[in-house]
Design an enzyme around this catalytic site. Structure first.
Site, PDB file in Angstrom:
ATOM      1  CD  GLU A  68      -3.273   3.263  -5.163  1.00  0.00           C
ATOM      2  OE1 GLU A  68      -4.317   2.625  -5.386  1.00  0.00           O
ATOM      3  OE2 GLU A  68      -2.257   2.747  -4.713  1.00  0.00           O
ATOM      4  NE  ARG A  72      -4.333  -1.269   0.283  1.00  0.00           N
ATOM      5  CZ  ARG A  72      -4.542  -2.346  -0.455  1.00  0.00           C
ATOM      6  NH1 ARG A  72      -3.615  -2.736  -1.313  1.00  0.00           N
ATOM      7  NH2 ARG A  72      -5.650  -3.035  -0.365  1.00  0.00           N
ATOM      8  CG  HIS A  80      -3.622  -0.722  -6.513  1.00  0.00           C
ATOM      9  ND1 HIS A  80      -4.001  -0.117  -5.339  1.00  0.00           N
ATOM     10  CD2 HIS A  80      -3.589  -2.058  -6.225  1.00  0.00           C
ATOM     11  CE1 HIS A  80      -4.191  -1.034  -4.395  1.00  0.00           C
ATOM     12  NE2 HIS A  80      -3.946  -2.222  -4.916  1.00  0.00           N
TER      13      HIS A  80
HETATM   14  C1  DGY Z   1      -6.096  -5.980  -2.408  1.00  0.00           C
HETATM   15  O1  DGY Z   1      -6.758  -7.006  -2.531  1.00  0.00           O
HETATM   16  O2  DGY Z   1      -5.981  -5.398  -1.338  1.00  0.00           O
HETATM   17  C2  DGY Z   1      -5.483  -5.471  -3.656  1.00  0.00           C
HETATM   18  O3  DGY Z   1      -4.664  -4.391  -3.421  1.00  0.00           O
HETATM   19  C3  DGY Z   1      -6.602  -5.115  -4.607  1.00  0.00           C
HETATM   20  O4  DGY Z   1      -6.122  -5.087  -5.884  1.00  0.00           O
END
Ligand code: DGY
Length: 309
Positions: free
Chosen positions: A256, A227, A274
């Protein structure tokens, strides 16, 4: 069976996921989470990990007893409030590991061998004037993984055939054949490439700071598939601009889908929007696991993947 009018779908889902939802049951749509809360005795919410769930929305529907998020990360949810109200939470772990790890490996190789620039070199015909610059070999390097959970462990298995040494950090040592460094700065010091594969929590917030980047050093690479919040982006930008690290491959950003514009002009980054879980197969599997959790909830059964929040 999920009773009609019992689930509120918050936010848009990509077409392929929406088709899967519509094949299995009929939620009530609340596409803009910031719009006035719709009236109804909804018992559950279905949401994606890229959509923030406003606490006020749950407060305004006191009948809500469950939130199913489609994604492994659940930092999009007002967790403390859900815990306080004893509202169940489910996520979709496991089914996205393959896609996320495949992307991570691809980013690593593309970053080291500078594949986007190499392709541009051919397309611009610069090759006819001089050979492309030399890049970096992976074999023999030490690869660090910050966060040795399900995704971190799957990534490590995929890294083994590349003839690298693997080391990791995280809150606990695991019985794994890799070197454990409880201290992230120590891990950064010993490794040449550092993958981030940890969840976004208050403990991991901005854990990649100036000190960790300095420990990674001018020949070190950072690869973030976790993240954006895990990284202090100002510190990372400074490190990239001043060549304090060699480069970074980033699939996730603090802001984002509008990452800090300063990243866009750097030539030592590889940026992706992402897309860790963004394959058709994975998105369908994630959607089905989220709906399996909802079905289990309505049948009063154990949820297949409840978050122990
Ligand atoms: C998640 O599942 O947290 C991923 O980042 C989504 O693409």
């Amino acid at each position: 069976m999920i009773p009609v009018n019992s689930v509120l779908q918050v936010g848009h889902f990509p077409e392929i996921m929406q088709a899967e939802i519509d094949r299995r049951f009929t939620p009530v749509h609340h596409l803009d989470p910031k719009a006035p809360t719709p009236a109804g005795d909804f018992q559950a919410i279905l949401i994606r990990s890229n959509t923030q769930l406003p606490q006020i929305l749950v407060e305004q529907i006191p009948s809500i007893r469950m939130v199913a998020t489609c994604g492994v990360g659940y930092d999009n949810l007002p967790l403390a409030f859900l815990r306080e109200k004893n509202i169940k939470v489910s996520n979709t772990p496991g089914v996205l590991n393959d896609a996320v790890c495949e992307l991570a490996i691809g980013m690593m190789l593309a970053l080291l061998r500078q594949l986007p620039a190499a392709q541009e070199y051919v397309k611009s015909t610069a090759w006819s004037k001089a050979p492309f610059r030399l890049t970096t070999t992976l074999a023999g390097k030490c690869v660090g993984i910050a966060g040795m959970g399900r995704i971190g462990q799957d990534l490590a298995k995929r890294l083994e055939p590349f003839q690298v040494r693997i080391a990791y950090s995280g809150p606990n040592q695991k019985s794994l054949p890799y070197d454990y460094h409880p201290d992230l700065q120590e891990l950064a010091k010993v490794c040449d490439l550092l993958f981030l594969a940890c969840p976004a929590t208050p403990d991991t917030n901005k854990m990649i700071n100036a000190k960790v980047l300095e420990a990674l050093g001018p020949s070190g690479y950072l690869i973030n598939i976790a993240r954006g919040s895990v990284v202090d982006e100002s510190a990372l930008l400074y490190a990239l601009q001043h060549k304090k690290i060699a480069g970074a491959a980033l699939d996730v950003f603090e802001n984002e889908p509008n990452p800090n514009a300063a990243f866009l002009s750097l030539d030592n980054v590889l940026l992706t929007p992402h897309i860790g879980s963004a394959t058709s197969e994975t998105r369908i599997a994630m959607t089905n696991l989220a709906i399996d959790n909802l079905e289990a909830f309505f049948k009063n059964q154990t949820l297949p993947s409840e978050v122990n929040n």
